[in-house]
Design a protein around this motif. Structure first.
Motif, PDB file in Angstrom:
ATOM      1  N   GLU A   1       0.840  -1.204   0.000  1.00  0.00           N
ATOM      2  CA  GLU A   1       0.000   0.000   0.000  1.00  0.00           C
ATOM      3  C   GLU A   1       0.870   1.247   0.000  1.00  0.00           C
ATOM      4  O   GLU A   1       1.969   1.261   0.562  1.00  0.00           O
ATOM      5  CB  GLU A   1      -0.913   0.033   1.230  1.00  0.00           C
ATOM      6  CG  GLU A   1      -2.016  -1.004   1.235  1.00  0.00           C
ATOM      7  CD  GLU A   1      -2.774  -1.002   2.550  1.00  0.00           C
ATOM      8  OE1 GLU A   1      -3.570  -0.075   2.766  1.00  0.00           O
ATOM      9  OE2 GLU A   1      -2.549  -1.921   3.359  1.00  0.00           O
TER      10      GLU A   1
ATOM     11  N   ARG B   1       0.132   5.554   0.574  1.00  0.00           N
ATOM     12  CA  ARG B   1      -0.811   6.644   0.851  1.00  0.00           C
ATOM     13  C   ARG B   1      -0.093   7.968   0.676  1.00  0.00           C
ATOM     14  O   ARG B   1       1.065   8.114   1.092  1.00  0.00           O
ATOM     15  CB  ARG B   1      -1.348   6.517   2.281  1.00  0.00           C
ATOM     16  CG  ARG B   1      -2.196   5.273   2.510  1.00  0.00           C
ATOM     17  CD  ARG B   1      -2.439   4.991   3.976  1.00  0.00           C
ATOM     18  NE  ARG B   1      -3.408   3.906   4.173  1.00  0.00           N
ATOM     19  CZ  ARG B   1      -3.700   3.374   5.355  1.00  0.00           C
ATOM     20  NH1 ARG B   1      -3.094   3.829   6.462  1.00  0.00           N
ATOM     21  NH2 ARG B   1      -4.577   2.397   5.448  1.00  0.00           N
TER      22      ARG B   1
ATOM     23  N   CYS C   1      -0.534  12.356   0.725  1.00  0.00           N
ATOM     24  CA  CYS C   1      -1.318  13.534   1.108  1.00  0.00           C
ATOM     25  C   CYS C   1      -0.559  14.798   0.736  1.00  0.00           C
ATOM     26  O   CYS C   1       0.647  14.916   1.002  1.00  0.00           O
ATOM     27  CB  CYS C   1      -1.587  13.496   2.618  1.00  0.00           C
ATOM     28  SG  CYS C   1      -2.429  14.954   3.267  1.00  0.00           S
TER      29      CYS C   1
ATOM     30  N   ASN D   1      -5.330  13.356  -0.960  1.00  0.00           N
ATOM     31  CA  ASN D   1      -5.424  12.308   0.063  1.00  0.00           C
ATOM     32  C   ASN D   1      -5.873  11.026  -0.627  1.00  0.00           C
ATOM     33  O   ASN D   1      -7.068  10.805  -0.835  1.00  0.00           O
ATOM     34  CB  ASN D   1      -6.415  12.703   1.158  1.00  0.00           C
ATOM     35  CG  ASN D   1      -6.456  11.707   2.293  1.00  0.00           C
ATOM     36  OD1 ASN D   1      -5.558  10.889   2.449  1.00  0.00           O
ATOM     37  ND2 ASN D   1      -7.503  11.768   3.102  1.00  0.00           N
TER      38      ASN D   1
ATOM     39  N   GLU E   1      -5.165   6.598  -1.369  1.00  0.00           N
ATOM     40  CA  GLU E   1      -4.565   5.314  -0.997  1.00  0.00           C
ATOM     41  C   GLU E   1      -4.604   4.418  -2.223  1.00  0.00           C
ATOM     42  O   GLU E   1      -5.628   4.324  -2.899  1.00  0.00           O
ATOM     43  CB  GLU E   1      -5.348   4.668   0.147  1.00  0.00           C
ATOM     44  CG  GLU E   1      -4.838   3.280   0.522  1.00  0.00           C
ATOM     45  CD  GLU E   1      -5.705   2.622   1.604  1.00  0.00           C
ATOM     46  OE1 GLU E   1      -5.149   2.217   2.634  1.00  0.00           O
ATOM     47  OE2 GLU E   1      -6.928   2.535   1.393  1.00  0.00           O
TER      48      GLU E   1
ATOM     49  N   ASP F   1       3.080   7.576   3.065  1.00  0.00           N
ATOM     50  CA  ASP F   1       3.252   6.366   3.871  1.00  0.00           C
ATOM     51  C   ASP F   1       3.368   5.148   2.957  1.00  0.00           C
ATOM     52  O   ASP F   1       2.595   4.999   1.999  1.00  0.00           O
ATOM     53  CB  ASP F   1       2.065   6.153   4.816  1.00  0.00           C
ATOM     54  CG  ASP F   1       2.120   7.075   6.036  1.00  0.00           C
ATOM     55  OD1 ASP F   1       3.040   7.915   6.099  1.00  0.00           O
ATOM     56  OD2 ASP F   1       1.239   6.952   6.903  1.00  0.00           O
TER      57      ASP F   1
ATOM     58  N   PHE G   1      -7.492   3.621   6.632  1.00  0.00           N
ATOM     59  CA  PHE G   1      -7.252   4.794   5.800  1.00  0.00           C
ATOM     60  C   PHE G   1      -7.875   6.061   6.393  1.00  0.00           C
ATOM     61  O   PHE G   1      -7.290   7.140   6.310  1.00  0.00           O
ATOM     62  CB  PHE G   1      -7.789   4.549   4.389  1.00  0.00           C
ATOM     63  CG  PHE G   1      -7.568   5.705   3.447  1.00  0.00           C
ATOM     64  CD1 PHE G   1      -6.291   6.183   3.186  1.00  0.00           C
ATOM     65  CD2 PHE G   1      -8.645   6.329   2.838  1.00  0.00           C
ATOM     66  CE1 PHE G   1      -6.093   7.251   2.330  1.00  0.00           C
ATOM     67  CE2 PHE G   1      -8.457   7.392   1.974  1.00  0.00           C
ATOM     68  CZ  PHE G   1      -7.176   7.853   1.726  1.00  0.00           C
TER      69      PHE G   1
ATOM     70  N   TRP H   1      -5.374   7.416   8.936  1.00  0.00           N
ATOM     71  CA  TRP H   1      -3.939   7.274   8.674  1.00  0.00           C
ATOM     72  C   TRP H   1      -3.135   8.531   8.989  1.00  0.00           C
ATOM     73  O   TRP H   1      -1.991   8.450   9.431  1.00  0.00           O
ATOM     74  CB  TRP H   1      -3.702   6.817   7.236  1.00  0.00           C
ATOM     75  CG  TRP H   1      -3.774   7.860   6.144  1.00  0.00           C
ATOM     76  CD1 TRP H   1      -4.889   8.371   5.580  1.00  0.00           C
ATOM     77  CD2 TRP H   1      -2.668   8.471   5.462  1.00  0.00           C
ATOM     78  NE1 TRP H   1      -4.579   9.264   4.592  1.00  0.00           N
ATOM     79  CE2 TRP H   1      -3.220   9.343   4.490  1.00  0.00           C
ATOM     80  CE3 TRP H   1      -1.279   8.379   5.559  1.00  0.00           C
ATOM     81  CZ2 TRP H   1      -2.422  10.107   3.639  1.00  0.00           C
ATOM     82  CZ3 TRP H   1      -0.486   9.135   4.705  1.00  0.00           C
ATOM     83  CH2 TRP H   1      -1.055   9.991   3.762  1.00  0.00           C
TER      84      TRP H   1
END
Length: 619
Positions: free
Chosen positions: A14, A16, A18, A25, A27, A85, A154, A157
């Protein structure tokens, strides 16, 4: 369930992001092969750049220019951070995500307390955060990389805390991502320091004894060339004046037509390529498609070589490639062939593409659609668990994705039933908006029979706006209502994006009922180069039986000419559609240039997409 290669024992599952450019934002779940699709400027390259910034080999330096700007902002507020992330999980021998990292493994020794369970399933992973934030002390933006304390859901997060200790470069190097952009060219790679070609060929892996022997041979070859070349001897004699100007005790001049040291050979290595029966040429004289593909194949060799070397040394590496538009400069057949070559690259691959030929070969679960929504990027994937019937998944893959891969890149999808609509509607669309459907970014798709479900489900799942014009006959309406219910959409009566022809009409009968008989006759005459084609049709077919025992043709009683026109249109679907659409769209009376339901359909699409009739502004 997603499976991964188990060569390294881990996978990056995964990412993520932002506040990175248009990625406010998002994922994205990463598979063994993840295919990013979407229109230009949808955020695909930004996502690849975010991966490079977080975990790339020779990691990209973030700057203030990468910080997302909200609508109307000239500068980003200092408190706004870029946050990326990354989650790494253990992979078992079966290729599936394991619950724990093996005790005493290479990865547990490398990351130690950076490995932690998530707060829902308690499955272990290594999560780390890359941030770009403003430092008051340094009066500049600074980058930090730290382990996460856990991997949260999520929606939580951004509140996840990080550990105090900063990740070292040595802890990320075994999982470093390699990025190949759309400008790849093996001809450049052969000369550029640090390219995958040079990294493999700078050290040829020879024994010291062999190196000494070969370099003696190279020196001998150099001397023979100079001794036998009058030009080189002449140059050498003139260059000896350097001794006079620079220093009286200079060692002299040496000309080396061939590199004397093996470590320098890679700087002059060339690659030649020939097709069957043709002369061999250096890659520099081949087209960009060949050079681009060659560069990609060199990376494939680099990835397998790197894994082999690490394994022999008792270490582990996890290869991950970010690849931008691999189809660049390749013809459609080569784009299809390319997919199998990329699948052969060891490790994980994240590929962005604009090619329906490439994306059409990707398994449904590997697709990620990037779209812009209000200036921000949204990333979506298909929830295949909703397809409880295996036949639905097969139809989606075989009849939609593989044959109509362009739908994946559409700004809007327009569905209809027959061949007539397939040929005629694009002509009316061109007239209505003064732009082709390709310029508009629309896909117009004829459904096989009346099986609308896979098209509707795909568009709904990928958040592609879709519209439909259907026949008003009982069976097609019943089939459509079934498809809508199955796709969990509203019924026809509650769906403004669906236009159904009234009074049980199909496309042909609707045109006749709206008074387009003169235009139909004109188009039939044009198609057959006959000034009175419908009269001949009536004389030749009146009284003859219809197929399948549906009675005899009656073209002589009231309404007979209209019935004859309808039958002639059905018999000439593929030939008549385009001339008829052009004839109607070019009428002097603008109120009659578009049949009523087509005008209504286009008005709805234009209102939703921001396009006005005949005054479209390109975006």
């Amino acid at each position: 369930m997603t499976t991964y290669s188990n060569i390294s024992g881990i996978a990056i599952t995964e990412a993520r992001v932002c506040n990175f450019r248009s990625l406010a934002n998002i994922e994205v779940q990463l598979n063994d092969l993840t295919v990013l699709i979407g229109s230009n400027n949808a955020g695909k390259t930004s996502f690849l750049d975010a991966l490079v910034a977080a975990i790339g080999a020779g990691r990209k330096t973030l700057s203030q220019d990468d910080v997302r700007l909200a609508h109307g902002e000239a500068f980003a507020p200092k408190e706004r951070q870029i946050i990326i992330d990354i989650r790494v999980q253990p992979i078992g021998s079966d290729g599936k995500i394991a619950s724990t990292f093996p005790a005493g493994s290479y990865w547990t020794a490398l990351w130690g307390t950076g490995i932690s369970p998530d707060n829902i399933t308690f499955i272990e992973s290594m999560g780390f955060r890359t941030t770009l934030s403003w430092s008051v002390v340094k009066a500049d933006y600074v980058i930090e990389r730290k382990f996460l304390t856990e991997w949260n859901s999520f929606n939580e997060w951004l509140t996840t805390t990080t550990q105090e200790k900063t990740l070292s470069a040595s802890q990320l190097e075994p999982v470093a991502l390699h990025y190949i952009d759309a400008k790849r060219d093996l001809e450049d790679d052969l000369r550029r320091q640090g390219s995958y070609w040079r990294r493999m060929t700078d050290d040829l892996g020879l024994e010291s004894k062999d190196v000494t022997e070969l370099e003696e041979v190279l020196s001998s070859i150099n001397q023979q060339i100079v001794d036998k070349s009058e030009i080189l001897k002449h140059l050498k004699e003139n260059l000896t004046d350097l001794q006079v100007v620079v220093s009286a005790d200079s060692a002299g001049i040496d000309i080396s037509p061939v590199a004397r040291k093996l470590r320098d050979l890679s700087k002059g290595i060339d690659v030649s390529f020939s097709t069957s029966g043709a002369q061999s040429f250096p890659l520099a004289r081949h087209g960009m498609g060949t050079r681009s593909l060659a560069s990609l194949l060199v990376f494939r060799a680099f990835a397998s070589w790197r894994t082999s070397i690490a394994t022999k040394g008792g270490d582990k590496v996890h290869s991950i490639l970010a690849l931008e538009e691999p189809e660049s400069h390749l013809h459609p057949q080569a784009q299809r062939s390319l997919f199998s070559h990329i699948k052969q690259i060891s490790g994980q691959r994240v590929v962005s593409t604009h090619s329906p030929y490439f994306a059409g070969q990707a398994p449904l679960e590997d697709l990620r659609l990037f779209i812009k929504n209000g200036g921000d990027t949204v990333a979506t994937r298909l929830n295949l668990a909703e397809l409880d019937n295996p036949d639905d998944k097969r139809k989606l893959q075989d009849t939609v994705i593989e044959s109509r891969g362009d739908i994946l890149f559409a700004k809007a999808l327009v569905l209809f039933e027959g061949q007539t609509e397939e040929q005629a509607l694009p002509i009316w669309a061109q007239k209505y908006w003064n732009m082709s459907i390709h310029e508009l970014g629309f896909s117009f798709a004829r459904v096989n029979g009346t099986d609308y479900f896979p098209y509707i489900w795909l568009a709904q799942s990928l958040q592609i706006p879709w519209y439909l014009m259907g026949d008003g006959e009982a069976q097609p309406i019943s089939n459509l209502e079934t498809a809508l219910k199955k796709a969990k959409c509203n019924a026809i009566i509650d769906s403004p994006n669906i236009i159904v022809l009234p009074n049980g009409n199909n496309f042909e009968t609707q045109l006749i009922n709206e008074g387009y008989l003169p235009e139909i006759e004109k188009s039939l005459n044009e198609t057959h180069e006959n000034t009175s084609y419908l009269d001949h049709f009536i004389e030749n077919y009146n009284g003859l039986p219809y197929p399948k025992n549906k009675g005899n043709r009656d073209y002589k009683t009231a309404g007979g000419r209209e019935r004859a026109a309808m039958d002639a249109m059905k018999a000439e679907k593929t030939r008549l559609a385009k001339p008829l659409a052009r004839t109607i769209s070019e009428l002097a009376d603008s109120s009659r240039q578009f049949p009523q339901n087509i005008d209504k359909l286009f008005a709805i699409i234009g209102n939703d997409m921001g396009f006005t009739k005949a005054t479209v502004v390109k975006t």
